[in-house]
Design a protein around this motif. Structure first.
Motif, PDB file in Angstrom:
ATOM      1  N   LYS A   4      41.068  35.756  24.613  1.00  8.96           N
ATOM      2  CA  LYS A   4      40.497  34.717  25.448  1.00  8.96           C
ATOM      3  C   LYS A   4      41.527  34.214  26.461  1.00  8.96           C
ATOM      4  N   THR A   7      42.112  36.584  29.286  1.00  6.92           N
ATOM      5  CA  THR A   7      41.025  36.590  30.250  1.00  6.92           C
ATOM      6  C   THR A   7      41.158  35.386  31.176  1.00  6.92           C
ATOM      7  N   LYS A 135      30.564  32.024  27.432  1.00  3.32           N
ATOM      8  CA  LYS A 135      31.037  33.352  27.851  1.00  3.32           C
ATOM      9  C   LYS A 135      31.418  34.191  26.642  1.00  3.32           C
ATOM     10  N   ASP A 136      32.116  33.546  25.690  1.00  2.21           N
ATOM     11  CA  ASP A 136      32.519  34.276  24.484  1.00  2.21           C
ATOM     12  C   ASP A 136      31.299  34.828  23.771  1.00  2.21           C
ATOM     13  N   ASN A 139      29.984  37.692  25.785  1.00  2.16           N
ATOM     14  CA  ASN A 139      30.835  38.883  25.650  1.00  2.16           C
ATOM     15  C   ASN A 139      30.634  39.546  24.302  1.00  2.16           C
ATOM     16  N   GLU A 140      30.587  38.691  23.270  1.00  2.00           N
ATOM     17  CA  GLU A 140      30.427  39.202  21.915  1.00  2.00           C
ATOM     18  C   GLU A 140      29.096  39.953  21.808  1.00  2.00           C
ATOM     19  N   SER A 142      27.440  41.340  24.231  1.00  2.00           N
ATOM     20  CA  SER A 142      27.409  42.583  24.989  1.00  2.00           C
ATOM     21  C   SER A 142      28.227  43.654  24.276  1.00  2.00           C
ATOM     22  N   ARG A 143      29.337  43.241  23.647  1.00  2.00           N
ATOM     23  CA  ARG A 143      30.156  44.178  22.885  1.00  2.00           C
ATOM     24  C   ARG A 143      29.344  44.746  21.714  1.00  2.00           C
TER      25      ARG A 143
END
Ligand code: ADP
Length: 472
Positions: A4, A7, A135-136, A139-140, A142-143
């Motif tokens: 984090k 980024t 955002k986290d 992101n998580e 999408s990962r």
């Protein structure tokens, strides 16, 4: 954490200030850039909106009362374009109701004019933290999506209403689903296999006190395909913080290849055992003919040599009975801890002296292991299991008896069928594949033997395996 921070260092938070008052815009710019943020300014709603359409901002400071396009219009547009952008509305005292209205429309916070640099710092840093958390999560998500889509295993998730929430490409392929989007539709549209449907149904009907994983081996394939594949299916419910069942996750792993190797190995071993038996018997018979003098006189010396040779062959053949005895002991020892954990007494009756049988040790271990494991599985606590062997006319008969659930008469014939499992309240949460007994049966038959069961519901079952003696 490391990720984090890196980024954040790479991309300083981007903040847009939309206000028609120059002094506010410039004041904000100074404070925000001092804080290390990238601050961009717009003097009216139209310009601000144009910038928002072209770029993504982490936070927007937005004046509600501007000539032309109002702050409210900008707010609604931002929410539609960038739902993860946090908006802080800037407003005068007199318009506090408007700020509340803005919050209802999705603004993150508001800051009344006039405000101090400190007030601005606090409210912006709260908003940045909020955006960071969003955002986290994104992101998580999408990962996870990329990872699940790349998996060779089939993965499907349902909600508590039996609707598909996620199904990766591998799962769709296994199910042979070629339709449109499946998300939001009942899982039965995607899954036609009845056993798999039942597994998901039972996982969905589990209550908070028994949320367990179900595992089965199923053969699943597209309709009309000759060659189906065998999968290990794991299905488990997932729960919220108060343990309510929210839906299920199903994972399919293809084990067809392993099954084929296993089958080939055991076919080969059975074939070898089988092929050795007849020549050995024939050698023994012919030697006996010579020894008995039926093929001409035999000198004492020749008789002794033939006698020793017969002993060797006999020893070789009888080795298999020894092995069988050892296999039984090994298996009883192996399963003892599980039996003890359930308060079951598992006992091996000593083998009597028996004529030899010719059997493959590994195969016999598999037979005994399956029968003993079933006896433990289907015997509720405090029962008794006995493994014994006794000679019959031309056969050695091995038995595994339990004082467990027993099997209803109508199921007795079917339990040796592939994938057949007795379904009732008592067996419901006992995990199995319905493949154990069919495998046992095929091994026994490859040894020219037979298997059968005697059982009384609620009293217990005895499985018998009968293998011919080598010299019969
Ligand atoms: P699995 O145990 O994996 O379901 P099996 O082929 O070994 O598969 O057994 C098929 C079915 O026969 C079981 O589901 C169970 O209902 C029944 N069964 C097998 N052994 C016993 C036993 N010792 N007592 C009661 N029922 C049994």
């Amino acid at each position: 954490m490391t990720e984090k921070q890196s980024t954040e260092n790479l991309y300083p938070p981007k903040i847009l200030v939309i206000d028609d008052e120059k002094v506010i815009r410039e004041g904000c710019h100074e404070v925000l850039t001092q804080e290390g943020y990238e601050a961009i300014l717009a003097e009216n709603g139209e310009l601000g909106l144009k910038m928002i359409e072209e770029a993504h901002f982490d936070v927007i400071l937005l004046d509600l009362m501007m000539p032309g396009l109002s702050g409210f219009d900008v707010l609604l547009n931002v929410k539609a374009l960038h739902p993860d952008t946090s908006i802080i509305v800037i407003t005068g005292y007199a318009t506090i109701e408007n700020s509340i209205e803005a919050m209802k429309n999705g603004a993150f916070d508001f800051i009344p004019k006039p405000f101090s640099p400190d007030q601005l710092r606090v409210v912006v840093s709260k908003a940045i933290e909020h955006t960071g958390a969003l955002k986290d999560i994104a992101n998580e998500k999408s990962r996870m999506r990329v990872l699940i889509n790349l998996l060779a295993n089939g993965v499907m998730v349902t909600d508590a209403e039996k609707k598909v929430v996620l199904a990766n490409p591998a799962f769709m392929k296994i199910m042979g689903f070629k339709g449109d989007d499946i998300i939001g539709r009942p899982f039965t549209v995607l899954i036609k296999n009845e056993q798999l449907q039942q597994m998901i149904e039972s996982a969905l009907s589990m209550t908070e006190d028994v949320l367990t994983e179900l595992t089965e081996e199923l053969d699943i394939g597209e309709d009309g395909e000759d060659k189906k594949a065998i999968y290990v299916v794991k299905c488990r419910p997932f729960a919220d913080r108060v343990d309510r069942n929210l839906g299920t996750i199903t994972v399919l792993s293809d084990i067809t290849y392993l099954k084929e190797i296993n089958q080939r190995q055991s076919d080969f071993v059975s074939m070898v055992a089988h092929e050795i038996r007849s020549p050995m018997n024939s050698v023994m018979a012919q030697m006996k003919v010579v020894q008995d003098g039926l093929a001409g006189d035999v000198t004492q010396k020749q008789g002794e040599i033939l006698g020793r040779a017969s002993e060797k062959i006999n020893g070789l053949v009888s080795l298999s009975t020894e092995l069988l005895n050892m296999a039984s002991k090994d298996q009883v020892d192996f399963h003892q801890p599980k039996a003890q954990a359930k308060g079951i007494q598992l006992k091996l009756e000593p083998f009597p002296d028996l004529p030899p049988v010719l059997a493959n040790k590994q195969n016999m271990e598999e037979v005994l292991s399956n029968l003993i494991a079933n006896a433990i599985n289907y015997t509720p606590g405090k029962g008794k299991i006995t493994v014994a062997a006794h000679p019959e006319k031309h056969h050695l008969c091995i038995s595994v008896s339990d004082t467990g659930l027993g099997i209803a008469e109508e199921d007795l014939d079917r339990i040796f069928d592939r994938f057949y499992r007795v379904k009732n309240e008592k067996t419901r949460y006992i995990i199995g594949t319905g493949l154990g007994l069919p495998i046992v049966k095929s091994i026994v038959e490859a040894h020219d033997g037979i298997i059968w069961v005697e059982s009384k519901l609620d009293l217990g079952s005895t499985f018998y395996v009968s293998i011919p003696f080598a010299t019969s």
